[in-house]
Design an enzyme around this catalytic site. Structure first.
Site, mmCIF file in Angstrom:
data_model
loop_
_atom_site.group_PDB
_atom_site.id
_atom_site.type_symbol
_atom_site.label_atom_id
_atom_site.label_comp_id
_atom_site.label_asym_id
_atom_site.label_seq_id
_atom_site.Cartn_x
_atom_site.Cartn_y
_atom_site.Cartn_z
ATOM 1 N N ASP A 161 9.428 16.026 11.535
ATOM 2 C CA ASP A 161 9.361 15.608 10.145
ATOM 3 C C ASP A 161 7.967 15.422 9.554
ATOM 4 O O ASP A 161 7.519 14.260 8.918
ATOM 5 C CB ASP A 161 10.282 14.362 9.767
ATOM 6 C CG ASP A 161 10.542 14.022 8.352
ATOM 7 O OD1 ASP A 161 10.455 15.292 7.794
ATOM 8 O OD2 ASP A 161 10.761 12.918 7.920
ATOM 9 N N LEU A 162 7.157 16.435 9.858
ATOM 10 C CA LEU A 162 5.678 16.045 9.972
ATOM 11 C C LEU A 162 5.190 16.598 8.496
ATOM 12 O O LEU A 162 4.269 17.490 8.468
ATOM 13 C CB LEU A 162 4.924 16.714 11.165
ATOM 14 C CG LEU A 162 3.476 16.175 11.488
ATOM 15 C CD1 LEU A 162 3.297 14.773 11.471
ATOM 16 C CD2 LEU A 162 2.847 16.913 12.686
ATOM 17 N N GLU B 85 5.174 2.992 0.056
ATOM 18 C CA GLU B 85 6.568 3.029 0.110
ATOM 19 C C GLU B 85 7.175 4.078 0.649
ATOM 20 O O GLU B 85 6.658 5.390 0.556
ATOM 21 C CB GLU B 85 7.165 2.478 -1.036
ATOM 22 C CG GLU B 85 7.192 3.382 -2.149
ATOM 23 C CD GLU B 85 7.496 3.043 -3.539
ATOM 24 O OE1 GLU B 85 7.746 1.872 -3.768
ATOM 25 O OE2 GLU B 85 8.101 3.986 -4.454
ATOM 26 N N GLU C 141 -1.122 -0.168 13.119
ATOM 27 C CA GLU C 141 -2.562 -0.080 13.085
ATOM 28 C C GLU C 141 -2.741 0.479 11.492
ATOM 29 O O GLU C 141 -1.789 1.266 10.885
ATOM 30 C CB GLU C 141 -3.095 1.055 13.902
ATOM 31 C CG GLU C 141 -4.392 1.799 13.533
ATOM 32 C CD GLU C 141 -4.378 2.976 14.696
ATOM 33 O OE1 GLU C 141 -3.407 3.287 14.877
ATOM 34 O OE2 GLU C 141 -5.344 3.584 14.604
ATOM 35 N N TRP D 35 3.369 16.138 4.592
ATOM 36 C CA TRP D 35 2.253 15.437 4.491
ATOM 37 C C TRP D 35 2.200 13.919 4.176
ATOM 38 O O TRP D 35 1.035 13.484 3.920
ATOM 39 C CB TRP D 35 1.489 16.271 3.497
ATOM 40 C CG TRP D 35 1.959 16.346 1.882
ATOM 41 C CD1 TRP D 35 3.075 15.993 1.658
ATOM 42 C CD2 TRP D 35 1.423 16.988 0.970
ATOM 43 N NE1 TRP D 35 3.469 16.168 0.339
ATOM 44 C CE2 TRP D 35 2.479 16.698 -0.209
ATOM 45 C CE3 TRP D 35 0.276 17.615 0.577
ATOM 46 C CZ2 TRP D 35 2.200 17.302 -1.396
ATOM 47 C CZ3 TRP D 35 0.002 18.189 -0.402
ATOM 48 C CH2 TRP D 35 1.144 17.950 -1.653
ATOM 49 N N ILE E 144 0.731 -1.381 -0.115
ATOM 50 C CA ILE E 144 0.076 0.047 -0.115
ATOM 51 C C ILE E 144 0.891 1.270 0.048
ATOM 52 O O ILE E 144 0.402 2.376 -0.253
ATOM 53 C CB ILE E 144 -0.937 0.087 1.270
ATOM 54 C CG1 ILE E 144 -0.124 -0.135 2.625
ATOM 55 C CG2 ILE E 144 -2.105 -0.925 0.941
ATOM 56 C CD1 ILE E 144 -0.995 0.446 3.582
ATOM 57 N N ALA F 132 5.258 -0.834 2.631
ATOM 58 C CA ALA F 132 4.326 -0.970 3.534
ATOM 59 C C ALA F 132 3.388 -1.812 3.070
ATOM 60 O O ALA F 132 2.981 -1.704 1.810
ATOM 61 C CB ALA F 132 3.568 0.272 3.766
ATOM 62 N N TYR G 236 13.030 4.021 3.356
ATOM 63 C CA TYR G 236 13.411 2.818 4.150
ATOM 64 C C TYR G 236 12.602 1.579 4.270
ATOM 65 O O TYR G 236 12.802 0.607 4.417
ATOM 66 C CB TYR G 236 13.800 3.390 5.600
ATOM 67 C CG TYR G 236 14.712 4.454 5.666
ATOM 68 C CD1 TYR G 236 15.926 4.267 5.155
ATOM 69 C CD2 TYR G 236 14.343 5.631 5.910
ATOM 70 C CE1 TYR G 236 16.951 5.179 5.029
ATOM 71 C CE2 TYR G 236 15.154 6.723 5.956
ATOM 72 C CZ TYR G 236 16.461 6.547 5.511
ATOM 73 O OH TYR G 236 17.567 7.538 5.555
HETATM 74 N N1 LIG Z 1 0.183 2.703 9.408
HETATM 75 C C1 LIG Z 1 0.034 2.767 8.374
HETATM 76 N N2 LIG Z 1 -1.210 2.865 7.591
HETATM 77 C C2 LIG Z 1 -1.173 3.219 6.570
HETATM 78 N N3 LIG Z 1 -0.246 3.464 5.408
HETATM 79 C C3 LIG Z 1 1.037 3.420 5.999
HETATM 80 C C4 LIG Z 1 1.117 3.301 7.503
HETATM 81 N N4 LIG Z 1 2.575 3.195 7.345
HETATM 82 C C5 LIG Z 1 3.161 3.515 6.224
HETATM 83 N N5 LIG Z 1 2.049 3.727 5.321
HETATM 84 C C6 LIG Z 1 2.223 3.806 3.940
HETATM 85 O O1 LIG Z 1 3.752 3.679 3.493
HETATM 86 C C7 LIG Z 1 4.153 4.805 3.230
HETATM 87 C C8 LIG Z 1 5.794 4.861 3.879
HETATM 88 O O2 LIG Z 1 5.650 4.747 5.212
HETATM 89 P P1 LIG Z 1 6.886 5.493 5.956
HETATM 90 O O3 LIG Z 1 6.615 6.935 5.460
HETATM 91 O O4 LIG Z 1 6.543 5.148 7.441
HETATM 92 O O5 LIG Z 1 8.278 4.829 5.452
HETATM 93 P P2 LIG Z 1 9.604 5.447 5.560
HETATM 94 O O6 LIG Z 1 10.496 4.523 4.599
HETATM 95 O O7 LIG Z 1 10.059 5.473 7.213
HETATM 96 O O8 LIG Z 1 9.554 6.831 4.992
HETATM 97 P P3 LIG Z 1 10.642 7.806 4.707
HETATM 98 O O9 LIG Z 1 11.001 7.782 3.443
HETATM 99 O O10 LIG Z 1 10.310 8.830 5.363
HETATM 100 O O11 LIG Z 1 11.982 7.164 5.660
HETATM 101 C C9 LIG Z 1 3.495 6.009 3.819
HETATM 102 O O12 LIG Z 1 3.756 7.173 3.056
HETATM 103 C C10 LIG Z 1 2.113 5.638 3.769
HETATM 104 O O13 LIG Z 1 1.630 5.600 2.642
#
Ligand SMILES: Nc1ncnc2c1ncn2[C@@H]1O[C@H](COP(=O)(O)OP(=O)(O)OP(=O)(O)O)[C@@H](O)[C@H]1O
Length: 625
Positions: free
Chosen positions: A474-475, A320, A433, A477, A318, A326, A323
């Site tokens: 890092d809030l 990415e 969640e 959108w 759903i 998802a 790092y």
């Molecule tokens: N709990 C969740 N529920 C729904 N979607 C999620 C959830 N966690 C992550 N996602 C989806 O996955 C995407 C990537 O998650 P996240 O931002 O945590 O990854 P990251 O690899 O830590 O990002 P970054 O590039 O900032 O390091 C989010 O933008 C969101 O679309």
């Protein structure tokens, strides 16, 4: 400036539609150029591309495969790391096949009721934003910390847990505490976290237990793990002694006699060599510590973790990030983060176990905010709930590969194909969640939804500030998730006051605590962004890049300190995003209200102050106690 005329609605509508068409054309052009998938129609691309990182000029100059990858001003992960944690010599340099990228994508407007400002208007608006002088921050201790600042190691130092733990040790000594860490105990005890081990193949299946049977036992095991950790941490001499005796126990065959002992063994391994990091008598093994913190004797298989939640065939990717990948598994989201490997992933050095330990502790600490019974002082449910955390090892399972490829087909992934992961690759899986869609792609319907978003985010930050001096840092959108439900209000407790916020049927979740700073009561976890200069080199005028730069001014580049004003900076960013990048039904009064809020926010030093702004007064209900 940039506000739409409120009186003449048909003219306004015509203007919106005309400008929207214009904007869409421009947007399609931009997105189209930054994608490799030329077979898609522009409409497909427009609808499906979630990533808005294309504003980075560098991206346009990339050639070949790298041009498909998400690039903005890249945060160099060769310098990434929480202050106490160094990136290791074990990281073999690899020529960067794919350009590193950064999530936190600069924004392009999209959505159904787009009222896009023209580029000129937008530029002028940003200019106006830039012209606001940052208020001088109230003095904050520059080196505020419960521990002595660790020596800043260079970028290729050895990855050891011990420096972080040493800080903990020092902080404990400075604070004259000798009992177990109450915070960590609480985190490990938290009932929202069933931490039964998922045993790997190397364990006897008869040791597998049901969650019901295991939960109580697991908690006490974890507490044992924890107090063991504490005792190790409190006295380095004891560590030396323990190491010798543990080693004797281990070689005399105490390993592998059951889950109970397995956990004990995991703890013992803290002072022994593990497969991932060479043992040094002066150092603890972060991978073993991560396993222990996740309540596991050994890494699980990805498919074993997923199959706990759904049929493997039903896994759907759903989202990415840089790092994480998802995946939806039943009603949960499993985010897979590769760790400790030498392979660069999505152009970045993989996170290390020690960093993940901090994220794990941070996520669990925020989980504690969900408790609302008894006489808790601070409580809210807006930070995404972490259901479980697992360390895994092995290549991607075929069901995950298929889910990844399906998503790639429909969305055009900017990440590397996971088939590249070797058999020895380790990961942390965050079982979360399901928070809904990120703000970037979510279509807000009207002003009520927009203000519901603002009040929920502000309240959550206020609560977490009050509880843990929390700053998200890092809030953007992509890190705010939204979903609709039939709730009308959201309860929270701020410094003992029970309050409700009107939600207008919208539920908000905040994710991604990688850059966050928290004081758990025992230790301060933060990422030293001063070692990440590229973070502050984003495009001028881009609201997100400007926010990092303003954070740097506010903190004076001392990221360990408490500067709740950084939360306000992200609230300011959010208001700008709502005004400039999101489309929803609104009139000129609504826009004036948002601008007035922005002006007042500029004077607040914390979300705790901001939540009492008149903008929110209509939305908040104080419960009579
Ligand atoms: N709990 C969740 N529920 C729904 N979607 C999620 C959830 N966690 C992550 N996602 C989806 O996955 C995407 C990537 O998650 P996240 O931002 O945590 O990854 P990251 O690899 O830590 O990002 P970054 O590039 O900032 O390091 C989010 O933008 C969101 O679309």
């Amino acid at each position: 400036m940039g506000s739409k005329p409120g009186g003449n609605s048909s003219d306004l509508w015509a203007e919106i539609v005309a400008t929207e068409n214009q904007q869409q054309k421009q947007q399609v052009e931009v997105i189209y150029r930054r994608r490799r998938r030329t077979q898609k129609t522009p409409q497909d691309v427009d609808l499906k591309q979630p990533s808005l990182s294309s504003r980075n000029g560098n991206r346009m100059s990339l050639a070949g495969e790298a041009a498909n990858k998400r690039v903005s001003w890249n945060r160099s992960l060769s310098t990434r790391g929480r202050t106490s944690i160094a990136v290791g010599t074990c990281v073999v340099y690899q020529p960067q096949g794919k350009q590193a990228r950064r999530k936190g994508k600069p924004a392009l407007p999209k959505g159904k009721f787009v009222q896009p400002p023209t580029f000129e208007k937008e530029r002028a608006y940003f200019q106006e934003v830039d012209d606001f002088e940052l208020l001088e921050e109230s003095p904050s201790p520059k080196n505020f910390s419960t521990w002595a600042m660790g020596t800043q190691t260079n970028n290729i130092a050895i990855p050891h847990l011990s420096s972080r733990l040493e800080k903990w040790l020092i902080s404990r000594k400075l604070n004259h505490t000798c009992g177990p860490s109450s915070t960590l105990s609480k985190i490990l005890e938290t009932p929202a976290m069933p931490l039964e081990p998922i045993c790997g193949n190397d364990l006897n299946p008869s040791n597998l237990r049901t969650p019901e049977k295991s939960s109580m036992k697991t908690n006490s095991q974890l507490l044992a793990v924890h107090s063991r950790l504490c005792s190790i941490l409190v006295d380095k001499d004891a560590l030396e002694r323990d190491h010798n005796s543990q080693y004797r126990n281990l070689v005399s065959g105490s390993e592998g006699q059951g889950c109970c002992e397995d956990l004990e063994v995991a703890v013992k391994k803290l002072s022994l060599a593990s497969t991932s990091v060479c043992f040094d008598s002066d150092q603890l093994d972060p991978f073993a510590a991560l396993l222990a913190v996740c309540g596991q004797p050994s890494p699980s298989k990805l498919k074993d973790v997923f199959s706990k939640y759904c049929e493997l065939g039903n896994i759907v990717k759903i989202g990415e990030g840089t790092y994480g990948e998802a995946f939806k598994a039943s009603n949960y989201v499993c985010k897979i983060v590769p760790i400790d490997g030498d392979l660069r992933v999505n152009g970045e050095v993989q996170k290390r176990s020690e960093e993940l330990i901090e994220e794990v502790i941070l996520s669990r600490t925020l989980n504690c905010l969900r408790e609302c019974d008894g006489d808790v002082c601070n409580s809210c449910t807006t930070f995404i709930e972490t259901i479980d955390l697992k360390v895994c090892q092995g290549s991607y399972d075929s069901a995950l590969i298929k889910a990844w490829e399906d998503w790639d087909e429909n969305n055009g992934s900017e990440n590397d194909h996971p088939k590249e992961f070797p058999e020895k690759q380790c990961y942390v899986v965050f079982v979360l969640e399901h928070g809904g869609k990120d703000l970037e792609s979510f279509i807000l319907l009207n002003f009520d939804e927009a203000r519901s978003l603002l009040v929920q985010v502000t309240a959550a930050l206020a609560v977490a500030e009050a509880a843990y001096e929390f700053e998200h840092r890092d809030l953007h959108w992509g890190n705010i998730l939204l979903r609709r439900n039939d709730s009308e209000t959201l309860q929270f407790i701020l410094e003992g006051k029970h309050m409700s916020a009107r939600t207008f049927g919208l539920s908000i979740s905040i994710i991604d605590f990688t850059l966050s700073r928290i004081n758990t009561g025992e230790e301060i976890l933060f990422l030293d962004l001063s070692s990440d200069p590229d973070l502050f080199n984003g495009p001028k005028g881009d609201r997100q890049s400007e926010t990092y730069r303003k954070m740097k001014e506010v903190t004076d580049d001392c990221w360990d300190g408490s500067f709740p004003r950084t939360n306000v900076l992200w609230l300011l960013y959010l208001v700008d995003i709502l005004l400039l990048k999101k489309s929803f039904e609104r009139n000129s009064k609504n826009e004036r209200d948002l601008r007035a809020l922005k002006k007042r926010l500029d004077k607040y030093q914390s979300a705790k102050e901001a939540i009492f702004d008149p903008f929110f007064s209509e939305l908040l209900i104080m419960a009579c106690e």
